[in-house]
Design a protein around this motif. Structure first.
Motif, PDB file in Angstrom:
ATOM      1  N   HIS A  35       0.864  -1.190   0.000  1.00  0.00           N
ATOM      2  CA  HIS A  35       0.000   0.000   0.000  1.00  0.00           C
ATOM      3  C   HIS A  35       0.894   1.231   0.000  1.00  0.00           C
ATOM      4  N   PRO A  36       0.660   2.155  -0.916  1.00  0.00           N
ATOM      5  CA  PRO A  36       1.473   3.372  -0.873  1.00  0.00           C
ATOM      6  C   PRO A  36       1.203   4.145   0.418  1.00  0.00           C
ATOM      7  N   PRO A  41      -1.989  14.675   5.938  1.00  0.00           N
ATOM      8  CA  PRO A  41      -3.345  15.217   5.754  1.00  0.00           C
ATOM      9  C   PRO A  41      -4.344  14.149   5.268  1.00  0.00           C
ATOM     10  N   GLU A  42      -3.907  13.256   4.380  1.00  0.00           N
ATOM     11  CA  GLU A  42      -4.797  12.186   3.912  1.00  0.00           C
ATOM     12  C   GLU A  42      -5.164  11.238   5.056  1.00  0.00           C
ATOM     13  N   ALA A  43      -4.187  10.906   5.884  1.00  0.00           N
ATOM     14  CA  ALA A  43      -4.451  10.001   7.006  1.00  0.00           C
ATOM     15  C   ALA A  43      -5.411  10.643   8.007  1.00  0.00           C
ATOM     16  N   MET A  47      -9.554   9.475   9.121  1.00  0.00           N
ATOM     17  CA  MET A  47      -9.953   9.068  10.467  1.00  0.00           C
ATOM     18  C   MET A  47     -11.210   9.820  10.905  1.00  0.00           C
ATOM     19  N   PRO A  48     -12.223   9.102  11.362  1.00  0.00           N
ATOM     20  CA  PRO A  48     -13.431   9.792  11.842  1.00  0.00           C
ATOM     21  C   PRO A  48     -13.160  10.472  13.187  1.00  0.00           C
ATOM     22  N   ASP A  49     -13.982  11.443  13.516  1.00  0.00           N
ATOM     23  CA  ASP A  49     -13.848  12.118  14.808  1.00  0.00           C
ATOM     24  C   ASP A  49     -13.965  11.095  15.936  1.00  0.00           C
ATOM     25  N   GLY A  50     -13.121  11.234  16.928  1.00  0.00           N
ATOM     26  CA  GLY A  50     -13.167  10.357  18.092  1.00  0.00           C
ATOM     27  C   GLY A  50     -12.635   8.961  17.853  1.00  0.00           C
TER      28      GLY A  50
END
Length: 59
Positions: A35-36, A41-43, A47-50
């Motif tokens: 996986h590249p 910023p993409e990561a 990720m959803p909040d919390g």
């Protein structure tokens, strides 16, 4: 590796280590990640909040 003679066992281990070292050199030189890598910023965007609370709840 399961040889009971200590000298033969040590020689087999060293041989196996040499082959693994060679494989690692080839992989590091020519291998590509499955996986590249994502940028920070993409990561963060993925990720959803919390997410941390649900992944590692406080004790």
């Amino acid at each position: 590796m399961s040889n009971h003679d200590p000298a033969e066992r040590a020689a087999a281990i060293e041989f196996a280590r040499g082959r693994l070292d060679e494989l690692n050199k080839v992989t590091r030189a020519y291998g590509r990640p499955f996986h590249p890598a994502a940028s920070l910023p993409e990561a963060i965007e993925a990720m959803p909040d919390g997410w941390f609370s649900s992944w590692h709840p406080a004790t």
